[in-house]
Design an enzyme around this catalytic site. Structure first.
Site, short mmCIF file in Angstrom:
data_model
loop_
_atom_site.label_atom_id
_atom_site.label_comp_id
_atom_site.label_asym_id
_atom_site.label_seq_id
_atom_site.Cartn_x
_atom_site.Cartn_y
_atom_site.Cartn_z
N HIS A 157 0.81 -1.22 0.00
CA HIS A 157 0.00 0.00 0.00
C HIS A 157 0.84 1.27 0.00
CE1 HIS A 157 -4.03 -1.78 0.68
NE2 HIS A 157 -3.28 -2.81 1.04
N ASP A 364 3.39 9.43 -0.78
CA ASP A 364 2.21 8.68 -0.35
C ASP A 364 1.95 7.56 -1.35
OD1 ASP A 364 -0.10 8.09 1.11
OD2 ASP A 364 -0.72 10.19 1.21
C1 GDG Z 1 -2.21 3.77 3.43
C2 GDG Z 1 -1.17 4.45 2.51
C3 GDG Z 1 -2.88 4.41 0.69
C4 GDG Z 1 -8.83 10.25 7.79
N1 GDG Z 1 -9.28 10.96 8.83
C5 GDG Z 1 -10.44 10.42 9.21
C6 GDG Z 1 -10.72 9.33 8.37
N2 GDG Z 1 -9.71 9.26 7.50
C7 GDG Z 1 -9.68 8.27 6.40
C8 GDG Z 1 -9.66 8.97 5.06
C9 GDG Z 1 -9.12 7.84 4.18
C10 GDG Z 1 -8.18 7.10 5.14
O1 GDG Z 1 -8.53 7.48 6.46
C11 GDG Z 1 -6.74 7.52 4.92
O2 GDG Z 1 -6.29 6.95 3.74
P1 GDG Z 1 -4.99 7.48 3.00
O3 GDG Z 1 -4.94 6.83 1.68
O4 GDG Z 1 -5.05 8.96 2.92
O5 GDG Z 1 -3.75 7.15 3.94
P2 GDG Z 1 -3.10 5.99 4.91
O6 GDG Z 1 -3.88 5.81 6.14
O7 GDG Z 1 -1.70 6.45 5.11
O8 GDG Z 1 -3.14 4.63 4.07
C12 GDG Z 1 -1.89 5.29 1.47
C13 GDG Z 1 -3.78 3.64 1.63
O9 GDG Z 1 -3.02 2.89 2.58
C14 GDG Z 1 -4.64 2.63 0.86
O10 GDG Z 1 -3.85 1.79 0.07
O11 GDG Z 1 -3.68 5.26 -0.12
O12 GDG Z 1 -0.95 5.83 0.57
O13 GDG Z 1 -0.29 5.25 3.27
O14 GDG Z 1 -10.14 6.97 3.79
O15 GDG Z 1 -10.96 9.43 4.75
N3 GDG Z 1 -11.81 8.57 8.45
C15 GDG Z 1 -12.71 8.89 9.42
N4 GDG Z 1 -12.51 9.93 10.29
C16 GDG Z 1 -11.40 10.73 10.22
O16 GDG Z 1 -11.27 11.69 10.99
N5 GDG Z 1 -13.82 8.13 9.52
#
Ligand code: GDG
Length: 469
Positions: A157, A364
């Site tokens: 990821h 990222d």
């Molecule tokens: C890893 C990789 C890759 C955030 N704040 C809240 C909340 N979130 C949710 C977002 C989004 C998720 O969390 C974060 O996803 P990301 O993709 O931005 O980042 P990582 O957690 O670092 O994930 C990344 C991912 O895996 C998938 O392969 O894209 O690059 O690092 O869905 O909306 N959700 C809630 N409350 C919050 O305050 N419910």
């Protein structure tokens, strides 16, 4: 379809509409497992005095989960150690933060052996196994060592670092070699895939032909397979009652100002400090426009026990306080910095009310927030996405305003460009991005990976043995 067994560090079934924790990965795996009647195995997130291999089974929303508790030493060395203090920073190009400790490497190996030993008896001959992410890189090899001949795939990821960076990891060669136990290895982007191939060819002398690696008689398919979101579901959330109410509240509190939004797990890779500096630059350079906007930064705390995460939290509190102190007025605060977690439907409402999103990670794997912002927009009056060139999502969302997240100037310029962008241009850029988010959604991602995983082996076992005879 054969049964799918997903294995990941943490197991969190996305259940119900109001689930807080259901990110993209949880959604995707829940859907895949529900369809194939599968099993999701991993760490419970809990500690135990002595590792026993006892599996706690549960059934949530049509998905069976099996979880094990880990000892403190495993949590320290495997999870907080090698995964979060060695691999995470290194794979995000932060060699300055990466800690290379033999105890961490040993704990990582030990935890993976424990996971393999525990899950092995559950695996039936026809099952396909899908291992997720950097916590579990050597798991496939440990399963093979225990006689598992099933199809096994691995999906990363996070980014894959360039070869010279990876070479700083003392166990790099061994770790990469272990990956050739898989049948399929998937990366988020072509760029990470290429970095992996270069390392495998140049450092390990592995032969690569047409996306297939040939190593020790095994053939491993290497694919780029960008993860998506459940776009239809997220769009529906943005149209739902909770989101509508949240968006209305946000608009009222914005008092006709343009809301710029950032939503990130509190992590140094997300570039929030650099984003604040870029925004500050905009405030300083555009006195006539600055009071027309405010920045809402939502950053729920993560990995609070790791020192570098405590530091980033302190830095951001200090920086937002200083910027607000220097620029705020009686009736206006430039940054609203919020350290808590919101429900997904509230986030969807926040995205809908925002006119600009700042998604500027320094590095990222993908970044699902960028895709969620696009999915939540109002088709007749969409907002503008400012996106880091160094997020995996930039390979797909080429109609965003792409910026170098290290450059305060570029961030400030992009905010100005977004504020001045004519509606027709906003709509046309958004449509192209929305088409991609809809087409290459989470179901597309899962099918693309599992199709590669279920595809017949490139050569039969007989061919392999006759060629090596
Ligand atoms: C890893 C990789 C890759 C955030 N704040 C809240 C909340 N979130 C949710 C977002 C989004 C998720 O969390 C974060 O996803 P990301 O993709 O931005 O980042 P990582 O957690 O670092 O994930 C990344 C991912 O895996 C998938 O392969 O894209 O690059 O690092 O869905 O909306 N959700 C809630 N409350 C919050 O305050 N419910």
């Amino acid at each position: 379809m054969s049964r799918l067994i997903a294995i990941s560090n943490r197991v969190s079934v996305a259940s119900g509409e109001l689930s807080k924790a259901s990110g993209g990965l949880a959604m995707a795996l829940t859907a895949a497992l529900r369809e194939s009647g599968g099993l999701w195995f991993g760490w419970s997130g809990k500690r135990t005095d002595r590792f026993s291999g006892h599996i706690d089974f549960n059934r949530v929303d049509g998905v069976t989960t099996g979880t094990v508790d880990l000892e403190d030493q495993d949590i320290d060395e495997y999870y907080n150690g090698y995964a979060n203090r060695t691999l995470w920073p290194l794979f995000h190009y932060r060699i300055d933060l990466a800690e290379f400790e033999r105890d961490f490497a040993g704990g990582y190996q030990r935890a993976n052996v424990r996971f393999a030993e525990t899950v092995r008896p559950l695996i039936e001959p026809d099952d396909a196994i899908w291992v997720q992410d950097y916590h579990m890189i050597p798991l496939g090899r440990e399963l093979r060592r225990r006689g598992c001949r099933n199809r096994i795939g691995f999906f990363l990821h996070i980014p894959w670092p360039p070869p010279r960076l990876l070479a700083t990891l003392p166990e790099a060669q061994e770790l990469v070699r272990s990956m050739f136990a898989y049948d399929v290895i998937g990366f988020q982007t072509e760029e990470w895939l290429k970095s992996f191939c270069t390392y495998a060819e140049e450092e390990l002398g592995i032969q690569l032909v047409d996306g297939v690696a040939h190593a020790d008689g095994a053939e491993v398919r290497l694919i780029s397979c960008p993860i998506g979101i459940d776009a239809a579901h997220f769009e529906a959330l943005a149209d739902g009652p909770v989101a509508i109410e949240t968006a209305a509240r946000m608009r009222e509190s914005a008092d006709k100002r343009v809301m710029i939004v950032g939503v990130d797990r509190l992590d140094y890779s997300k570039g929030v400090e650099e984003r604040f500096r870029g925004y500050e630059r905009f405030l300083t350079e555009s006195p006539e426009e600055r009071k027309l906007v405010f920045l809402l930064q939502i950053a729920p705390t993560s990995r609070g026990t790791v020192e570098s995460y405590r530091r980033i939290r302190e830095t951001l509190e200090g920086l937002s306080g200083r910027i607000n102190g220097e620029h705020a007025d009686l009736d206006w605060v430039p940054i609203r910095y919020v350290n808590r977690n919101y429900r997904r439907e509230e986030l969807a409402g926040v995205f809908r009310a925002a006119k600009i999103a700042l998604v500027t990670p320094l590095r990222d794997g993908m970044n699902l927030v960028a895709k969620e912002f696009v999915a939540a927009q109002e088709p007749g009056d969409p907002g503008v996405l400012i996106l880091s060139r160094f997020a995996g999502a930039a390979e797909q969302l080429t109609d965003a305003l792409l910026v170098n997240p290290h450059s305060a100037e570029e961030i400030a310029d992009a905010i100005r460009a977004a504020l001045r962008m004519p509606k027709e241009e906003r709509i046309s850029r958004w449509r192209t991005m929305k088409a991609n988010v809809d087409r290459e959604d989470v179901h597309w991602w899962r099918t693309r990976f599992t199709d590669a995983l279920m595809a017949p082996p490139l050569r039969t076992a007989e061919q392999v043995s006759s060629e090596s005879a």
